[in-house]
Motif scaffolding. Sequence first.
Motif, PDB file in Angstrom:
ATOM      1  N   THR A  71       0.811  -1.223   0.000  1.00  0.00           N
ATOM      2  CA  THR A  71       0.000   0.000   0.000  1.00  0.00           C
ATOM      3  C   THR A  71       0.841   1.268   0.000  1.00  0.00           C
ATOM      4  O   THR A  71       0.525   2.222  -0.713  1.00  0.00           O
ATOM      5  CB  THR A  71      -0.927   0.012   1.237  1.00  0.00           C
ATOM      6  N   ASN A  72       1.936   1.281   0.761  1.00  0.00           N
ATOM      7  CA  ASN A  72       2.646   2.531   1.013  1.00  0.00           C
ATOM      8  C   ASN A  72       4.002   2.682   0.325  1.00  0.00           C
ATOM      9  O   ASN A  72       4.434   3.806   0.091  1.00  0.00           O
ATOM     10  CB  ASN A  72       2.847   2.704   2.526  1.00  0.00           C
ATOM     11  N   GLU A  73       4.687   1.594   0.052  1.00  0.00           N
ATOM     12  CA  GLU A  73       6.063   1.688  -0.440  1.00  0.00           C
ATOM     13  C   GLU A  73       6.254   1.128  -1.850  1.00  0.00           C
ATOM     14  O   GLU A  73       7.123   1.591  -2.589  1.00  0.00           O
ATOM     15  CB  GLU A  73       7.011   0.933   0.503  1.00  0.00           C
ATOM     16  N   ALA A  74       5.479   0.124  -2.223  1.00  0.00           N
ATOM     17  CA  ALA A  74       5.710  -0.592  -3.479  1.00  0.00           C
ATOM     18  C   ALA A  74       5.700   0.298  -4.724  1.00  0.00           C
ATOM     19  O   ALA A  74       6.578   0.151  -5.588  1.00  0.00           O
ATOM     20  CB  ALA A  74       4.721  -1.743  -3.626  1.00  0.00           C
ATOM     21  N   PRO A  75       4.754   1.219  -4.861  1.00  0.00           N
ATOM     22  CA  PRO A  75       4.771   2.025  -6.087  1.00  0.00           C
ATOM     23  C   PRO A  75       6.098   2.764  -6.302  1.00  0.00           C
ATOM     24  O   PRO A  75       6.629   2.783  -7.412  1.00  0.00           O
ATOM     25  CB  PRO A  75       3.608   3.004  -5.873  1.00  0.00           C
ATOM     26  N   LYS A  76       6.645   3.330  -5.242  1.00  0.00           N
ATOM     27  CA  LYS A  76       7.915   4.055  -5.353  1.00  0.00           C
ATOM     28  C   LYS A  76       9.067   3.089  -5.639  1.00  0.00           C
ATOM     29  O   LYS A  76       9.894   3.331  -6.519  1.00  0.00           O
ATOM     30  CB  LYS A  76       8.191   4.833  -4.071  1.00  0.00           C
ATOM     31  N   MET A  77       9.133   1.991  -4.881  1.00  0.00           N
ATOM     32  CA  MET A  77      10.244   1.048  -5.030  1.00  0.00           C
ATOM     33  C   MET A  77      10.226   0.387  -6.409  1.00  0.00           C
ATOM     34  O   MET A  77      11.256   0.230  -7.046  1.00  0.00           O
ATOM     35  CB  MET A  77      10.202  -0.007  -3.925  1.00  0.00           C
ATOM     36  N   ARG A  78       9.069   0.009  -6.878  1.00  0.00           N
ATOM     37  CA  ARG A  78       8.955  -0.621  -8.199  1.00  0.00           C
ATOM     38  C   ARG A  78       9.183   0.401  -9.314  1.00  0.00           C
ATOM     39  O   ARG A  78       9.807   0.103 -10.327  1.00  0.00           O
ATOM     40  CB  ARG A  78       7.587  -1.270  -8.351  1.00  0.00           C
ATOM     41  N   GLY A  79       8.675   1.610  -9.103  1.00  0.00           N
ATOM     42  CA  GLY A  79       8.801   2.655 -10.113  1.00  0.00           C
ATOM     43  C   GLY A  79      10.239   3.031 -10.400  1.00  0.00           C
ATOM     44  O   GLY A  79      10.591   3.352 -11.538  1.00  0.00           O
ATOM     45  N   ASP A  80      11.097   2.978  -9.388  1.00  0.00           N
ATOM     46  CA  ASP A  80      12.507   3.320  -9.580  1.00  0.00           C
ATOM     47  C   ASP A  80      13.158   2.392 -10.610  1.00  0.00           C
ATOM     48  O   ASP A  80      13.835   2.849 -11.523  1.00  0.00           O
ATOM     49  CB  ASP A  80      13.249   3.259  -8.236  1.00  0.00           C
ATOM     50  N   GLY A  81      12.940   1.098 -10.473  1.00  0.00           N
ATOM     51  CA  GLY A  81      13.509   0.138 -11.430  1.00  0.00           C
ATOM     52  C   GLY A  81      12.934   0.320 -12.823  1.00  0.00           C
ATOM     53  O   GLY A  81      13.657   0.263 -13.821  1.00  0.00           O
ATOM     54  N   LEU A  82      11.637   0.548 -12.909  1.00  0.00           N
ATOM     55  CA  LEU A  82      11.002   0.752 -14.212  1.00  0.00           C
ATOM     56  C   LEU A  82      11.515   2.012 -14.887  1.00  0.00           C
ATOM     57  O   LEU A  82      11.745   2.026 -16.097  1.00  0.00           O
ATOM     58  CB  LEU A  82       9.480   0.811 -14.055  1.00  0.00           C
ATOM     59  N   GLN A  83      11.709   3.068 -14.110  1.00  0.00           N
ATOM     60  CA  GLN A  83      12.221   4.315 -14.676  1.00  0.00           C
ATOM     61  C   GLN A  83      13.635   4.127 -15.221  1.00  0.00           C
ATOM     62  O   GLN A  83      13.976   4.639 -16.279  1.00  0.00           O
ATOM     63  CB  GLN A  83      12.201   5.417 -13.626  1.00  0.00           C
ATOM     64  N   ARG A  84      14.463   3.394 -14.504  1.00  0.00           N
ATOM     65  CA  ARG A  84      15.855   3.205 -14.908  1.00  0.00           C
ATOM     66  C   ARG A  84      16.023   2.216 -16.055  1.00  0.00           C
ATOM     67  O   ARG A  84      16.876   2.417 -16.917  1.00  0.00           O
ATOM     68  CB  ARG A  84      16.686   2.714 -13.736  1.00  0.00           C
ATOM     69  N   PHE A  85      15.244   1.125 -16.043  1.00  0.00           N
ATOM     70  CA  PHE A  85      15.511   0.014 -16.967  1.00  0.00           C
ATOM     71  C   PHE A  85      14.353  -0.315 -17.905  1.00  0.00           C
ATOM     72  O   PHE A  85      14.499  -1.168 -18.777  1.00  0.00           O
ATOM     73  CB  PHE A  85      15.908  -1.232 -16.171  1.00  0.00           C
ATOM     74  N   GLY A  86      13.228   0.347 -17.752  1.00  0.00           N
ATOM     75  CA  GLY A  86      12.100   0.160 -18.664  1.00  0.00           C
ATOM     76  C   GLY A  86      11.705  -1.292 -18.830  1.00  0.00           C
ATOM     77  O   GLY A  86      11.541  -2.025 -17.862  1.00  0.00           O
ATOM     78  N   ASP A  87      11.608  -1.709 -20.087  1.00  0.00           N
ATOM     79  CA  ASP A  87      11.171  -3.073 -20.383  1.00  0.00           C
ATOM     80  C   ASP A  87      12.341  -4.034 -20.591  1.00  0.00           C
ATOM     81  O   ASP A  87      12.176  -5.102 -21.168  1.00  0.00           O
ATOM     82  CB  ASP A  87      10.250  -3.079 -21.602  1.00  0.00           C
ATOM     83  N   ARG A  88      13.522  -3.671 -20.109  1.00  0.00           N
ATOM     84  CA  ARG A  88      14.707  -4.521 -20.292  1.00  0.00           C
ATOM     85  C   ARG A  88      14.846  -5.564 -19.194  1.00  0.00           C
ATOM     86  O   ARG A  88      15.838  -6.279 -19.124  1.00  0.00           O
ATOM     87  CB  ARG A  88      15.951  -3.655 -20.389  1.00  0.00           C
ATOM     88  N   PHE A  89      13.853  -5.637 -18.324  1.00  0.00           N
ATOM     89  CA  PHE A  89      13.812  -6.675 -17.302  1.00  0.00           C
ATOM     90  C   PHE A  89      12.357  -7.026 -17.023  1.00  0.00           C
ATOM     91  O   PHE A  89      11.444  -6.299 -17.406  1.00  0.00           O
ATOM     92  CB  PHE A  89      14.511  -6.219 -16.012  1.00  0.00           C
ATOM     93  N   GLU A  90      12.187  -8.151 -16.375  1.00  0.00           N
ATOM     94  CA  GLU A  90      10.849  -8.570 -15.968  1.00  0.00           C
ATOM     95  C   GLU A  90      10.916  -8.989 -14.508  1.00  0.00           C
ATOM     96  O   GLU A  90      11.889  -9.609 -14.078  1.00  0.00           O
ATOM     97  CB  GLU A  90      10.402  -9.755 -16.824  1.00  0.00           C
ATOM     98  N   ALA A  91       9.892  -8.637 -13.756  1.00  0.00           N
ATOM     99  CA  ALA A  91       9.820  -9.025 -12.347  1.00  0.00           C
ATOM    100  C   ALA A  91       8.488  -9.704 -12.087  1.00  0.00           C
ATOM    101  O   ALA A  91       7.445  -9.198 -12.500  1.00  0.00           O
ATOM    102  CB  ALA A  91       9.975  -7.803 -11.450  1.00  0.00           C
ATOM    103  N   THR A  92       8.557 -10.850 -11.430  1.00  0.00           N
ATOM    104  CA  THR A  92       7.344 -11.504 -10.946  1.00  0.00           C
ATOM    105  C   THR A  92       7.471 -11.606  -9.438  1.00  0.00           C
ATOM    106  O   THR A  92       8.572 -11.765  -8.900  1.00  0.00           O
ATOM    107  CB  THR A  92       7.132 -12.895 -11.564  1.00  0.00           C
ATOM    108  N   ARG A  93       6.350 -11.507  -8.774  1.00  0.00           N
ATOM    109  CA  ARG A  93       6.370 -11.446  -7.314  1.00  0.00           C
ATOM    110  C   ARG A  93       5.294 -12.361  -6.747  1.00  0.00           C
ATOM    111  O   ARG A  93       4.245 -12.531  -7.354  1.00  0.00           O
ATOM    112  CB  ARG A  93       6.104 -10.015  -6.845  1.00  0.00           C
TER     113      ARG A  93
END
Length: 104
Positions: A71-93
Amino acid sequence: MSQVIYDVNLTVERVIADEFARWLHPHIQTMVNLRGFMEAQWFEVTSTSNTVEWCVQYRLESQEAYEHYITNEAPKMRGDGLQRFGDRFEATRRLLVTKERFER
């Protein structure tokens, strides 16, 4: 008491793997410092493909700690990786909660 593991599986293009690893190391440390997170382990998954695969498992105090993170942290933490690396990686959780423990 149930053990709660937040399991993140990453598939990264081999050509950016070193740069991604340099980003991932402090990212994991930041995660461990979040409320309710206790520790993390970073595993390399054996692969012969043109990608690098890693699994990061975070041990949390409770399922409530995971829900707070989502609820509180995931959008920021996930967004950082997406901003830096875009679609050059995939994450499943996924969230793993101990059902039963067996010991020798």
